[in-house]
Design a protein around this motif. Sequence first.
Motif, PDB file in Angstrom:
ATOM      1  N   SER A  95       0.660  -5.099  -3.662  1.00  0.00           N
ATOM      2  CA  SER A  95       1.626  -4.357  -2.846  1.00  0.00           C
ATOM      3  C   SER A  95       0.933  -3.270  -2.022  1.00  0.00           C
ATOM      4  O   SER A  95      -0.213  -2.895  -2.291  1.00  0.00           O
ATOM      5  N   SER A  96       1.671  -2.734  -1.053  1.00  0.00           N
ATOM      6  CA  SER A  96       1.116  -1.685  -0.187  1.00  0.00           C
ATOM      7  C   SER A  96       1.318  -0.288  -0.775  1.00  0.00           C
ATOM      8  O   SER A  96       0.821   0.688  -0.207  1.00  0.00           O
ATOM      9  N   PHE A  97       2.039  -0.193  -1.911  1.00  0.00           N
ATOM     10  CA  PHE A  97       2.343   1.115  -2.489  1.00  0.00           C
ATOM     11  C   PHE A  97       1.103   1.710  -3.166  1.00  0.00           C
ATOM     12  O   PHE A  97       0.484   1.061  -4.009  1.00  0.00           O
ATOM     13  N   LYS A  98       0.783   2.930  -2.789  1.00  0.00           N
ATOM     14  CA  LYS A  98      -0.406   3.592  -3.347  1.00  0.00           C
ATOM     15  C   LYS A  98      -0.062   4.868  -4.125  1.00  0.00           C
ATOM     16  O   LYS A  98      -0.809   5.257  -5.021  1.00  0.00           O
ATOM     17  N   THR A  99       1.035   5.514  -3.764  1.00  0.00           N
ATOM     18  CA  THR A  99       1.368   6.817  -4.346  1.00  0.00           C
ATOM     19  C   THR A  99       2.831   6.844  -4.795  1.00  0.00           C
ATOM     20  O   THR A  99       3.620   5.956  -4.438  1.00  0.00           O
ATOM     21  N   GLU A 101       5.033   8.878  -3.683  1.00  0.00           N
ATOM     22  CA  GLU A 101       5.842   9.047  -2.470  1.00  0.00           C
ATOM     23  C   GLU A 101       6.176   7.697  -1.832  1.00  0.00           C
ATOM     24  O   GLU A 101       7.267   7.517  -1.254  1.00  0.00           O
ATOM     25  N   ASP A 102       5.266   6.727  -1.975  1.00  0.00           N
ATOM     26  CA  ASP A 102       5.486   5.398  -1.385  1.00  0.00           C
ATOM     27  C   ASP A 102       6.653   4.658  -2.036  1.00  0.00           C
ATOM     28  O   ASP A 102       7.266   3.787  -1.399  1.00  0.00           O
ATOM     29  N   LYS A 106      12.633   3.123  -3.298  1.00  0.00           N
ATOM     30  CA  LYS A 106      12.407   1.692  -3.536  1.00  0.00           C
ATOM     31  C   LYS A 106      13.080   1.271  -4.851  1.00  0.00           C
ATOM     32  O   LYS A 106      13.682   2.074  -5.543  1.00  0.00           O
ATOM     33  N   ASP A 157      10.120  -3.154  -6.940  1.00  0.00           N
ATOM     34  CA  ASP A 157       8.929  -2.542  -6.337  1.00  0.00           C
ATOM     35  C   ASP A 157       8.032  -1.816  -7.324  1.00  0.00           C
ATOM     36  O   ASP A 157       6.819  -1.753  -7.120  1.00  0.00           O
TER      37      ASP A 157
END
Length: 284
Positions: A95-99, A101-102, A106, A157
């Motif tokens: 996935s593109s989630f890193k933090t 906050e991301d 979701k 997510d």
Amino acid sequence: MKKVNIGGVPEHFNLAWYLTLKNGEYKDKNINLRWHDYHGGTGEMNKALRSGEIDMAVILTEGIIKDIIDGNPSKIVQTFVETPLNWGIHVANGSSFKTIEDIKGKKAAISRYGSGSHLMAYINAKHNNWNLDKDLNFEVIKNLDGAIRGLTEGKADYFMWEKFTTKPIVDNGVFRRIANLPTPWPCFVIAVRDEFIANHEDELKIILDIINKTTADFKSIPNIDKTIANRYEQELEDVQEWLSLTEWSQTILDKETVENVQEQLFDLNIIPEKVKYSELIHKI
């Protein structure tokens, strides 16, 4: 011989129960204790306590407190693990989630409503000053296998579960852990149905005496780290770290802790009211 049904998650925290059962310690006292694994966690165990499917449960503190307030006919009789549970916050590896906050706003994968994964999503949201109405969304995935499918297929997510239980899934490149969040209270308690307490308190006392003797000396059991690593398919160094962080308890959950849990759950609108200590706790 009195048959007693007890439930818990099939995780390393509960190895002491397996060891005492394997040694026949309950049968020696004329008690047929039957262990039941609940892969769905606290929400599934709450349902089993309510229905009478089990008499006792080793269960998350916040989850059982909420459910007793909601009408579960049970009481907490003892703290089982004194230290906090270290929840990992996981996303799919690709996935593109890193933090943190991301993942705001979701969809969180939860085993079921009222489960630890559900309640801790609220704790995480509060911790990060999110809007509890707008920034929390849920997808029920039942258990850890469901979470793997849910995150991999994009149905949810992120997923919160105990860090060391999920570490092999992280190591295998299925999940990626973006943060940790420890519970602000002791993580596991022993809860018992009111009916069982009323009719079988002597047997309950024997069961608690047996398990407490084992947990008091748990870390000094020869090669316990290797036993855990083999049984739960974990790396030895991870088990050793987990053991260094974990303390079992043989005492009642104190009033101050119960008030703290209720205060936080009430502030999050997870419980409708705060109740007396005596409505949640039974002292053996």
